[in-house]
Design a protein around this motif. Structure first.
Motif, mmCIF file in Angstrom:
data_model
loop_
_atom_site.group_PDB
_atom_site.id
_atom_site.type_symbol
_atom_site.label_atom_id
_atom_site.label_comp_id
_atom_site.label_asym_id
_atom_site.label_seq_id
_atom_site.Cartn_x
_atom_site.Cartn_y
_atom_site.Cartn_z
ATOM 1 N N UNK A 1 0.851 -1.188 0.000
ATOM 2 C CA UNK A 1 0.000 0.000 0.000
ATOM 3 C C UNK A 1 0.888 1.240 0.000
ATOM 4 N N UNK A 2 0.820 1.986 -1.057
ATOM 5 C CA UNK A 2 1.653 3.176 -1.190
ATOM 6 C C UNK A 2 1.178 4.249 -0.213
ATOM 7 N N UNK A 3 2.098 4.789 0.558
ATOM 8 C CA UNK A 3 1.752 5.811 1.545
ATOM 9 C C UNK A 3 2.327 7.168 1.201
ATOM 10 N N UNK A 4 3.007 7.275 0.059
ATOM 11 C CA UNK A 4 3.554 8.559 -0.386
ATOM 12 C C UNK A 4 3.703 8.524 -1.902
ATOM 13 N N UNK A 5 3.468 9.643 -2.541
ATOM 14 C CA UNK A 5 3.716 9.732 -3.975
ATOM 15 C C UNK A 5 5.217 9.684 -4.237
ATOM 16 N N UNK A 6 5.595 8.945 -5.261
ATOM 17 C CA UNK A 6 7.013 8.848 -5.595
ATOM 18 C C UNK A 6 7.135 8.411 -7.048
ATOM 19 N N UNK A 7 8.141 8.901 -7.770
ATOM 20 C CA UNK A 7 8.301 8.497 -9.170
ATOM 21 C C UNK A 7 8.432 6.987 -9.375
ATOM 22 N N UNK A 8 8.921 6.255 -8.391
ATOM 23 C CA UNK A 8 9.078 4.812 -8.574
ATOM 24 C C UNK A 8 7.759 4.051 -8.488
ATOM 25 N N UNK A 9 6.688 4.719 -8.062
ATOM 26 C CA UNK A 9 5.365 4.086 -8.054
ATOM 27 C C UNK A 9 4.603 4.348 -9.358
ATOM 28 N N UNK A 10 5.200 5.066 -10.295
ATOM 29 C CA UNK A 10 4.497 5.425 -11.531
ATOM 30 C C UNK A 10 3.956 4.179 -12.247
ATOM 31 N N UNK A 11 2.665 4.194 -12.544
ATOM 32 C CA UNK A 11 2.040 3.102 -13.278
ATOM 33 C C UNK A 11 1.784 1.847 -12.463
ATOM 34 N N UNK A 12 2.030 1.872 -11.157
ATOM 35 C CA UNK A 12 1.847 0.698 -10.300
ATOM 36 C C UNK A 12 0.618 0.925 -9.424
ATOM 37 N N UNK A 13 -0.367 0.034 -9.440
ATOM 38 C CA UNK A 13 -1.561 0.218 -8.613
ATOM 39 C C UNK A 13 -1.209 0.374 -7.130
ATOM 40 N N UNK A 14 -2.041 1.105 -6.421
ATOM 41 C CA UNK A 14 -1.755 1.409 -5.016
ATOM 42 C C UNK A 14 -1.792 0.222 -4.087
ATOM 43 N N UNK A 15 -2.349 -0.902 -4.535
ATOM 44 C CA UNK A 15 -2.364 -2.120 -3.712
ATOM 45 C C UNK A 15 -1.780 -3.310 -4.471
ATOM 46 N N UNK A 16 -0.799 -3.049 -5.319
ATOM 47 C CA UNK A 16 -0.160 -4.123 -6.095
ATOM 48 C C UNK A 16 0.498 -5.130 -5.166
ATOM 49 N N UNK A 17 0.611 -6.363 -5.640
ATOM 50 C CA UNK A 17 1.214 -7.430 -4.849
ATOM 51 C C UNK A 17 2.677 -7.619 -5.251
ATOM 52 N N UNK A 18 3.519 -7.761 -4.240
ATOM 53 C CA UNK A 18 4.948 -7.996 -4.437
ATOM 54 C C UNK A 18 5.366 -9.216 -3.614
ATOM 55 N N UNK A 19 6.521 -9.771 -3.957
ATOM 56 C CA UNK A 19 6.994 -10.996 -3.306
ATOM 57 C C UNK A 19 7.975 -10.663 -2.181
#
Length: 219
Positions: free
Chosen positions: A140-158
């Motif tokens: 869950x993204x808690x801050x805007x950042x260029x590295x989140x560009x195009x990634x959904x706010x609740x994307x799943x990671x390993x």
């Protein structure tokens, strides 16, 4: 100049990280290296890692990489992955060691028994946690950042880890996940972006983050 240096201190998924970066940046010069001078000359630096914090710090020292990594973390686009995140903090409960002290806070071990948690987690006091925490989790993204560009706010990671970072400066938290309580899983500070999860193992969302890193120009 090497475009991207992946720091080899004897730990981590170096080949997986290298292949993922080659996929998203086919025109870039990507070097896996244990040479401090190559790290110093690189335009961007990635520090991946798996294993124990004491081993990580010892290997950085033995290979003469500590100073080069610290300089990179303070001067150029820097991506830390897993232990590459944890090493940036002041200290770790794993071996009771001091970290690099670049990001304020402490690395804590997951509780072997879960604390009481919110009802939506389905966790009650006394439920056992599996440590290490391993598998896919929503981030869950808690801050805007260029590295989140195009990634959904609740994307799943390993994820694969037994320890998590506890920020002394919450404003530097860029994302959180749950196990079962919330924990910081990404931090952003100036030219640093570091994550607890493994983007190189996280399919499309992970590749998007790595592509964003290659294109990122910190202010």
């Amino acid at each position: 100049m090497t475009d991207i240096a992946i720091v080899d201190y004897g730990m981590g998924n170096l080949r997986s990280v290298s292949k993922a970066l080659e996929h998203v940046a086919p025109g870039a010069s990507i070097t896996v290296t244990e040479d401090p001078e190559v790290v110093r000359r690189a335009g961007r630096v990635v520090v991946p890692g798996q294993g124990a914090m004491p081993d990580c710090l010892r290997e950085l020292e033995m290979r003469g990489l500590r100073e080069a990594v610290m300089n990179a973390a303070m001067s150029k686009p820097f991506l830390g992955i897993c232990i590459g995140l944890q090493m940036l903090f002041d200290s770790s409960e794993e071996g009771n060691v001091e970290g690099l002290g670049i990001v304020p806070g402490t690395v804590r071990r997951f509780f072997p028994t879960a604390r009481p948690a919110a009802s939506e987690t389905g966790v009650t006091n006394g439920q056992r946690l599996k440590v290490p925490h391993m598998g896919w989790n929503e981030v869950h993204q808690s801050a805007n950042h260029p590295l989140w560009k195009g990634i959904p706010g609740n994307a799943r990671f390993y994820f694969v880890h037994s320890y998590y970072v506890e920020n002394a400066n919450p404003s530097q938290a860029a994302a959180f996940s749950h196990y079962p309580s919330p924990f910081t899983c990404a931090v952003a500070k100036d030219n640093i972006f570091a994550v607890q999860f493994h983007p190189e193992k996280s399919h499309n969302a992970g590749l998007a983050l790595l592509r964003n890193f290659v294109q990122w120009e910190p202010a």
